[in-house]
Design a protein around this motif. Structure first.
Motif, short mmCIF file in Angstrom:
data_model
loop_
_atom_site.label_atom_id
_atom_site.label_comp_id
_atom_site.label_asym_id
_atom_site.label_seq_id
_atom_site.Cartn_x
_atom_site.Cartn_y
_atom_site.Cartn_z
N UNK A 79 83.38 51.64 29.97
CA UNK A 79 82.75 52.94 30.20
C UNK A 79 83.78 54.04 30.46
N UNK A 80 84.78 53.74 31.29
CA UNK A 80 85.74 54.77 31.67
C UNK A 80 87.04 54.70 30.89
N UNK A 81 87.34 53.51 30.33
CA UNK A 81 88.58 53.36 29.58
C UNK A 81 88.49 53.84 28.15
N UNK A 82 87.30 53.79 27.56
CA UNK A 82 87.15 54.15 26.15
C UNK A 82 87.63 55.57 25.84
N UNK A 83 87.16 56.57 26.58
CA UNK A 83 87.66 57.92 26.25
C UNK A 83 89.16 58.08 26.49
N UNK A 84 89.71 57.30 27.41
CA UNK A 84 91.15 57.38 27.65
C UNK A 84 91.93 56.76 26.50
N UNK A 85 91.47 55.60 26.01
CA UNK A 85 92.17 55.00 24.87
C UNK A 85 92.03 55.87 23.63
N UNK A 86 90.88 56.49 23.45
CA UNK A 86 90.69 57.39 22.31
C UNK A 86 91.64 58.58 22.40
N UNK A 87 91.92 59.03 23.61
CA UNK A 87 92.79 60.18 23.82
C UNK A 87 94.26 59.80 23.75
N UNK A 88 94.63 58.69 24.41
CA UNK A 88 96.04 58.29 24.52
C UNK A 88 96.52 57.44 23.35
N UNK A 89 95.64 56.68 22.75
CA UNK A 89 96.04 55.69 21.76
C UNK A 89 96.19 54.32 22.40
N UNK A 90 96.24 53.30 21.56
CA UNK A 90 96.23 51.90 22.04
C UNK A 90 97.45 51.57 22.89
N UNK A 91 98.65 51.86 22.41
CA UNK A 91 99.87 51.44 23.11
C UNK A 91 99.99 52.09 24.49
N UNK A 92 99.70 53.37 24.56
CA UNK A 92 99.82 54.06 25.83
C UNK A 92 98.73 53.63 26.80
N UNK A 124 99.27 58.50 39.82
CA UNK A 124 100.64 58.98 39.61
C UNK A 124 100.94 59.13 38.11
N UNK A 125 100.60 58.09 37.34
CA UNK A 125 100.89 58.12 35.90
C UNK A 125 100.04 59.18 35.20
N UNK A 126 98.74 59.16 35.45
CA UNK A 126 97.83 60.08 34.76
C UNK A 126 98.13 61.53 35.14
N UNK A 127 98.43 61.76 36.40
CA UNK A 127 98.74 63.13 36.85
C UNK A 127 100.03 63.62 36.19
N UNK A 128 101.03 62.76 36.12
CA UNK A 128 102.30 63.14 35.48
C UNK A 128 102.08 63.46 34.01
N UNK A 129 101.36 62.60 33.33
CA UNK A 129 101.09 62.83 31.91
C UNK A 129 100.32 64.13 31.71
N UNK A 130 99.35 64.38 32.54
CA UNK A 130 98.51 65.57 32.39
C UNK A 130 99.31 66.84 32.68
N UNK A 131 100.11 66.81 33.74
CA UNK A 131 100.88 68.00 34.13
C UNK A 131 102.00 68.31 33.14
N UNK A 132 102.53 67.27 32.51
CA UNK A 132 103.66 67.45 31.59
C UNK A 132 103.23 67.46 30.14
N UNK A 133 101.92 67.64 29.92
CA UNK A 133 101.38 67.75 28.56
C UNK A 133 101.85 66.58 27.70
N UNK A 134 101.58 65.39 28.21
CA UNK A 134 102.03 64.14 27.57
C UNK A 134 101.61 64.12 26.10
N UNK A 135 102.56 63.79 25.25
CA UNK A 135 102.27 63.70 23.81
C UNK A 135 101.59 62.37 23.50
N UNK A 136 100.42 62.42 22.95
CA UNK A 136 99.62 61.20 22.74
C UNK A 136 99.87 60.54 21.39
N UNK A 137 100.52 61.23 20.47
CA UNK A 137 100.71 60.63 19.15
C UNK A 137 102.09 60.00 19.02
#
Length: 241
Positions: free
Chosen positions: A70-83, A228-241
């Motif tokens: 339920x909560x991981x699906x939108x994250x995997x769709x956004x980040x990609x499988x490896x991330x 910590x990880x999600x906040x860092x990625x979000x604040x630093x405009x983590x590249x998802x591709x």
């Protein structure tokens, strides 16, 4: 309905196999795969990974896998499988390590008290081995001695720590999504709902009011690393591709 993404599908399959197979084959992998206390003879460093794929009951695996989906699906769709896989295992490993550190602190606190009462290390180990004591020197409550024994012998299982990391990341990226509990079916925004859940774990983990054998500090550990990880990625405009 959320589509079952690739990484989540494989994680669920592995969890289901390791839940069903031991029952069909009448085997018990607990000593090998569950996360044991480091001083316990059954402890293995690999258990920080394998305990995430072990569950103690059908409701346990059901709720964890539902939360993952339920909560991981939108994250995997956004980040990609490896991330997503990196995030999932990071949160799960963090949960196991923080859970161990808290247990180690609690165990050593009681251990030092017993040493100060005049018991030797061998005598303390004997108490842990046989699960009983009859020594007038021990001026601790039965409740504290049961806690001491439980810390040493009770292994941790479940993906809850990793799922809590996912839950926190979901709350950071989808803060206005409405969530509800089965026993409190009133939709609440994720930005309010998730902190309340974590504060509940902190309260129950630090008091004697916890119901059942729940690893509250594993939940908190997973939530902390996930934040910590999600906040860092979000604040630093983590590249998802």
């Amino acid at each position: 309905m959320n589509k079952l993404t690739d990484a989540i599908k494989h994680i669920i399959i592995i969890n289901v196999i390791l839940f069903i197979a031991p029952q069909l084959l009448k085997l018990d992998f607990t000593n090998m795969l569950a996360l044991h206390f480091p001083k316990n003879e059954n402890f293995g460093i690999w258990q920080y990974v394998t305990h995430m794929f072990m569950h103690g009951s059908f409701p346990h695996i059901l709720f964890n896998m539902y939360g993952l989906w339920a909560f991981g699906t939108p994250l995997e769709q956004m980040w990609g499988k490896k991330k997503f896989v990196f995030f999932y295992f990071s949160a799960g490993l963090g949960a196991g390590i923080i859970y161990t550190l808290v247990n180690y602190y609690q165990f050593n606190h009681i251990y030092e008290q017993l040493i100060n009462f005049g018991l030797s290390g061998k005598e303390i180990q004997n108490i842990l081995d046989i699960g009983s004591y009859n020594d007038a020197r021990i001026m601790l409550s039965n409740e504290k001695m049961i806690k001491f024994y439980s810390l040493y012998h009770t292994p941790a299982v479940g993906a809850s720590g990793a799922v809590y990391g996912i839950l926190v990341a979901f709350g950071l990226y989808f803060k206005d999504a409405k969530l509800a509990l089965i026993f409190f079916p009133v939709p609440i925004a994720a930005k309010y709902f998730i902190p309340v859940m974590i504060l509940g774990d902190l309260f129950f983990g630090m008091t004697k009011y916890s119901v059942g054998n729940i690893a509250h500090f594993a939940h908190i550990g997973g939530a902390l690393i996930g934040f910590i990880i999600a906040y860092y990625w979000k604040q630093n405009h983590f590249k998802f591709n």
